[in-house]
Design an enzyme around this catalytic site. Sequence first.
Site, PDB file in Angstrom:
ATOM      1  N   SER A 104       0.697   1.382  -5.505  1.00  0.00           N
ATOM      2  CA  SER A 104       0.552   1.006  -4.102  1.00  0.00           C
ATOM      3  C   SER A 104       0.890   2.161  -3.163  1.00  0.00           C
ATOM      4  O   SER A 104       0.259   3.207  -3.195  1.00  0.00           O
ATOM      5  CB  SER A 104       1.426  -0.223  -3.818  1.00  0.00           C
ATOM      6  OG  SER A 104       1.161  -0.770  -2.561  1.00  0.00           O
ATOM      7  N   ASP A 242      -2.921   1.794   2.607  1.00  0.00           N
ATOM      8  CA  ASP A 242      -2.053   2.497   1.663  1.00  0.00           C
ATOM      9  C   ASP A 242      -2.854   2.800   0.409  1.00  0.00           C
ATOM     10  O   ASP A 242      -4.067   2.584   0.366  1.00  0.00           O
ATOM     11  CB  ASP A 242      -0.788   1.693   1.363  1.00  0.00           C
ATOM     12  CG  ASP A 242      -1.082   0.381   0.650  1.00  0.00           C
ATOM     13  OD1 ASP A 242      -2.220  -0.111   0.756  1.00  0.00           O
ATOM     14  OD2 ASP A 242      -0.178  -0.163  -0.019  1.00  0.00           O
ATOM     15  N   ASP A 244      -3.370   1.598  -2.590  1.00  0.00           N
ATOM     16  CA  ASP A 244      -4.221   0.613  -3.268  1.00  0.00           C
ATOM     17  C   ASP A 244      -4.880  -0.343  -2.281  1.00  0.00           C
ATOM     18  O   ASP A 244      -5.515  -1.308  -2.684  1.00  0.00           O
ATOM     19  CB  ASP A 244      -3.442  -0.149  -4.335  1.00  0.00           C
ATOM     20  CG  ASP A 244      -2.445  -1.147  -3.754  1.00  0.00           C
ATOM     21  OD1 ASP A 244      -1.997  -0.938  -2.610  1.00  0.00           O
ATOM     22  OD2 ASP A 244      -2.110  -2.122  -4.442  1.00  0.00           O
ATOM     23  N   ASP A 246      -3.850  -2.643  -0.232  1.00  0.00           N
ATOM     24  CA  ASP A 246      -3.458  -4.029  -0.006  1.00  0.00           C
ATOM     25  C   ASP A 246      -2.696  -4.172   1.307  1.00  0.00           C
ATOM     26  O   ASP A 246      -2.251  -5.262   1.663  1.00  0.00           O
ATOM     27  CB  ASP A 246      -2.644  -4.593  -1.178  1.00  0.00           C
ATOM     28  CG  ASP A 246      -1.290  -3.919  -1.360  1.00  0.00           C
ATOM     29  OD1 ASP A 246      -1.021  -2.895  -0.708  1.00  0.00           O
ATOM     30  OD2 ASP A 246      -0.498  -4.416  -2.189  1.00  0.00           O
TER      31      ASP A 246
END
Length: 449
Positions: A104, A242, A244, A246
Amino acid sequence: MGRLFGTDGVRGLANRDVTAELALGLSVAAARVLAAQGQFVGHRPRAIVGRDSRVSGEFLAAAVCAGLASAGVDVLDVGVLPTPAVAHLTATLGVDLGVVLSASHNAMPDNGIKFLARGGLKLDDDLEIEIEGLLGQEWAHPIGADVGRVRLDNGSAGSSYVDHLVSTIDVGLAGLRIAVDCANGAASAVGPEALRAAGADVVVINASPDGRNINEKCGSTHPEQLQAVVVASEADLGVAFDGDADRCLAVDHTGRLVDGDQIMGVLAIAMREGGRLVDDTLVATVMSNLGLRLAMTAEGIRTLVTGVGDRYVLEAMRAGGYSLGGEQSGHVIIAEHATTGDGVLTALQLAARVASTGRNLATLASTVNRLPQTLVNVSGVDRARAATDDVLAEAVRISEVELGETGRVLLRPSGTEPLVRVMVEAASQPDADRIAGRLADIVRDRLTL
């Protein structure tokens, strides 16, 4: 690493904590647990594997694919795609398991492994415990035609995800210029593509991942570059993802940051007006600014408060059937369209609100008047006594009376360090600073080791 699974899968330093051997072993164990649960009965099991742009994701994804195939699971390797894209595909393609290799918003050297159950939801804790328990055990390997196959996606997975995203808005974005910071991460291709497909004029930065530059002084954890680009390009707004994707933070046309609390406020009002905000309720964590709750109360919207972490937000949303929740960090869950936080989805919904109302983001976000906030980390203290010390409890009570309805105090012991976080929100920054400093002194006096 102690217990492997945390609140968001297994995460740690790639090739030291999170190794190829661990990735392979966990994948085999996951397949065996799901098989034992009867989830593969009557059909050949299938899985989707995706990753963010970290260089370590290449060998970890290869290990996961190998482990699943060796356990008799057919695998579709979709390559670099956002975590919410893998969750969406896991649900819509009806596969038995989704796997994401990502850490992440963490720095590049880290990586992680997250398993998603059928439907695109995180695996239950008891299944994760079972998976850990099977690591390293002997097992009967399938042979011949019973081993799994690994197929590389031809790009259709990303296209399907973009089509899904664009379908969630009912107004075009033509006439809007949107600056996008992709954090050199998983949304570097699909993020700009989705916004362009919706009609926006898109200015893109940090969308050239090389395996090593993910989250490096860019994206939602470092929005300063985006703030400058929004002003310089005369964009109507900016959005930052960010690694990833999410999460999503935003920037208004003046270059001012719009955080997750303000985004949730804008979307909650929009969904309430459209009759899509279930029970007129927004789910947020204790770390959301009090200004969000006050704004929602003024709008006739209830705020349901959970513990810190998107998993607790999602649990509360599922338990109550609620449609919107999230965190100040920009992790926003829109249950109608996603099973997890989705930064690109959030960006589209936010831009659609700007387009449909004709009001700029600065005006829309001003509904949530963030109260001044001061956070003091007090280290070298006995965090276990923070909840039981009578003198400290009385000091907190007095401070809360002093702050009244336009402020609050939050003491949060660290889960891993001898540290207590003192957070104070108040009507003015001097008041927040003064009360936080006073309480921090009492914490040091009463709890120092």
